[in-house]
Design an enzyme around this catalytic site. Structure first.
Site, PDB file in Angstrom:
ATOM      1  N   ASN A   8       0.869  -1.174   0.000  1.00 20.78           N
ATOM      2  CA  ASN A   8       0.000   0.000   0.000  1.00 20.78           C
ATOM      3  C   ASN A   8       0.908   1.226   0.000  1.00 20.78           C
ATOM      4  O   ASN A   8       1.470   1.589   1.032  1.00 20.78           O
ATOM      5  CB  ASN A   8      -0.878  -0.040   1.263  1.00 20.78           C
ATOM      6  CG  ASN A   8      -1.706   1.210   1.442  1.00 20.78           C
ATOM      7  OD1 ASN A   8      -1.790   2.049   0.545  1.00 20.78           O
ATOM      8  ND2 ASN A   8      -2.326   1.347   2.600  1.00 20.78           N
ATOM      9  N   LYS A  10       0.169   4.238  -0.390  1.00 21.40           N
ATOM     10  CA  LYS A  10      -0.495   5.420   0.175  1.00 21.40           C
ATOM     11  C   LYS A  10      -0.260   6.639  -0.727  1.00 21.40           C
ATOM     12  O   LYS A  10      -0.116   6.470  -1.937  1.00 21.40           O
ATOM     13  CB  LYS A  10      -0.024   5.652   1.621  1.00 21.40           C
ATOM     14  CG  LYS A  10      -0.213   4.380   2.475  1.00 21.40           C
ATOM     15  CD  LYS A  10      -0.041   4.601   3.940  1.00 21.40           C
ATOM     16  CE  LYS A  10      -0.233   3.271   4.668  1.00 21.40           C
ATOM     17  NZ  LYS A  10      -0.176   3.400   6.113  1.00 21.40           N
ATOM     18  N   HIS A  96      -9.559   1.267   4.745  1.00 24.03           N
ATOM     19  CA  HIS A  96      -8.298   1.438   5.472  1.00 24.03           C
ATOM     20  C   HIS A  96      -8.532   2.407   6.636  1.00 24.03           C
ATOM     21  O   HIS A  96      -9.340   3.339   6.518  1.00 24.03           O
ATOM     22  CB  HIS A  96      -7.222   1.985   4.527  1.00 24.03           C
ATOM     23  CG  HIS A  96      -5.859   1.981   5.149  1.00 24.03           C
ATOM     24  ND1 HIS A  96      -5.452   2.953   6.022  1.00 24.03           N
ATOM     25  CD2 HIS A  96      -4.843   1.090   5.051  1.00 24.03           C
ATOM     26  CE1 HIS A  96      -4.217   2.663   6.435  1.00 24.03           C
ATOM     27  NE2 HIS A  96      -3.832   1.542   5.859  1.00 24.03           N
ATOM     28  N   GLU A  98      -6.942   4.824   7.650  1.00 20.15           N
ATOM     29  CA  GLU A  98      -6.724   6.242   7.308  1.00 20.15           C
ATOM     30  C   GLU A  98      -7.942   6.827   6.599  1.00 20.15           C
ATOM     31  O   GLU A  98      -8.231   8.017   6.716  1.00 20.15           O
ATOM     32  CB  GLU A  98      -5.436   6.379   6.477  1.00 20.15           C
ATOM     33  CG  GLU A  98      -4.209   6.179   7.370  1.00 20.15           C
ATOM     34  CD  GLU A  98      -2.991   5.590   6.684  1.00 20.15           C
ATOM     35  OE1 GLU A  98      -2.907   5.615   5.452  1.00 20.15           O
ATOM     36  OE2 GLU A  98      -2.105   5.085   7.420  1.00 20.15           O
ATOM     37  N   GLU A 166      -5.552  -4.828  10.638  1.00 19.94           N
ATOM     38  CA  GLU A 166      -4.510  -3.832  10.869  1.00 19.94           C
ATOM     39  C   GLU A 166      -4.828  -3.051  12.141  1.00 19.94           C
ATOM     40  O   GLU A 166      -5.647  -2.122  12.111  1.00 19.94           O
ATOM     41  CB  GLU A 166      -4.442  -2.849   9.693  1.00 19.94           C
ATOM     42  CG  GLU A 166      -4.154  -3.491   8.356  1.00 19.94           C
ATOM     43  CD  GLU A 166      -3.567  -2.480   7.373  1.00 19.94           C
ATOM     44  OE1 GLU A 166      -2.411  -2.664   6.986  1.00 19.94           O
ATOM     45  OE2 GLU A 166      -4.253  -1.511   7.024  1.00 19.94           O
ATOM     46  N   GLY A 172       2.453   2.220  10.859  1.00 18.80           N
ATOM     47  CA  GLY A 172       3.462   3.268  10.757  1.00 18.80           C
ATOM     48  C   GLY A 172       4.170   3.601  12.056  1.00 18.80           C
ATOM     49  O   GLY A 172       4.848   4.626  12.147  1.00 18.80           O
ATOM     50  N   SER A 210       3.242  -2.167  10.424  1.00 17.40           N
ATOM     51  CA  SER A 210       4.681  -2.255  10.751  1.00 17.40           C
ATOM     52  C   SER A 210       5.304  -3.605  10.403  1.00 17.40           C
ATOM     53  O   SER A 210       6.174  -4.078  11.135  1.00 17.40           O
ATOM     54  CB  SER A 210       4.920  -1.898  12.216  1.00 17.40           C
ATOM     55  OG  SER A 210       4.566  -0.540  12.445  1.00 17.40           O
TER      56      SER A 210
END
Ligand code: PGA
Length: 248
Positions: A8, A10, A96, A98, A166, A172, A210
């Protein structure tokens, strides 16, 4: 089941960066040192065409990072599932964290997007995962159940669905849950799927958050972990490849 390692990217990469990354992956694929798993990359929409052209024939699949629930219409700035299919995608990430956080996407919206993805012939990668506060409040399983229940399409073939677990606090951050924690959540997801599908074993359950070359072997070796969704490390060809090569 053959595992899936998906990158991904992003909102990263100008044309030169995206092309260099795609070319580096294709060079590795051509060198014959292929990992024993399926591979996919999900570049930003602006790079789908160029990256798609570059990876064609390499065995690496293309995916989008999001899609609208409608096939077309007055939705400025959005990209539809048929558009992604048309440009050569076979996957699309939906829900996702985000998107859920930054764009306020609800489970119902994620379900509509996943349904639209399937209707367009794409395999949705439906993301779920708890926040740190939810984990500390021991709500992980309840959150997973609620998101799964609300985000999955009413009707979908188990084999045409990918779920990515996730934990939001692992994305991250360099932090990951323990093997036992990942195993418990993945087993629980498998159990929930089994209540819905006769062939629940055909849905790939990815872990994301991660994943790096150094922890990939361990994470990919956990029961019911059928692959990984990679953010930061997917931007470095050598790291993405090293993670995939850790598929047992
Ligand atoms: P990360 O991101 O690998 O950078 O933690 C994972 C993701 O958001 O899919």
């Amino acid at each position: 089941m053959r595992k899936l390692v998906a990158g991904n990217w992003k909102m990263n990469g100008l044309r030169a960066d995206g092309l260099a990354l795609a070319r580096a992956l294709v060079a590795r694929a051509a060198a014959g040192d292929n990992p024993d798993c399926d591979l996919a990359v999900c570049p930003p929409a602006t790079l789908l065409q160029a990256v798609g052209d570059t990876i064609r024939g390499s065995g690496i699949a293309l995916g989008g990072q999001d899609c609208h629930a409608e096939p077309a219409g007055a939705h400025t700035g959005d990209v539809s599932a048929p558009m992604l299919r048309d440009i050569g995608c076979s996957y699309v990430i939906v829900g996702h964290s985000e998107r859920r956080t930054n764009h306020g996407e609800s489970d119902a919206q994620v379900r509509a997007k996943a349904t639209a993805a399937r209707a367009a012939g794409l395999v949705p990668i439906v993301c779920i995962g708890e926040t740190l506060a939810e984990r500390e409040g021991r709500e992980t399983i309840a959150v997973i159940e609620r998101q799964l229940h609300g985000s999955l399409p009413e009707k979908i073939e188990a084999s045409k669905l990918v779920i990515a677990y996730e934990p939001v606090w692992a994305i991250g951050t360099g932090r990951t849950p323990s093997d036992a924690e990942v195993a418990a959540v993945h087993a629980h997801i498998r159990g929930l799927l089994a209540a819905r599908f006769r062939s629940a074993g055909e849905t790939r359950l990815l872990y994301g958050g991660s994943v790096k070359p150094g922890n990939a072997r361990e994470l990919l070796g956990i029961a019911n972990v059928d692959g990984a969704l990679i953010g930061g490390a997917s931007l470095v060809a050598a790291d993405f490849w090293a993670i995939a090569q850790n598929c047992p």
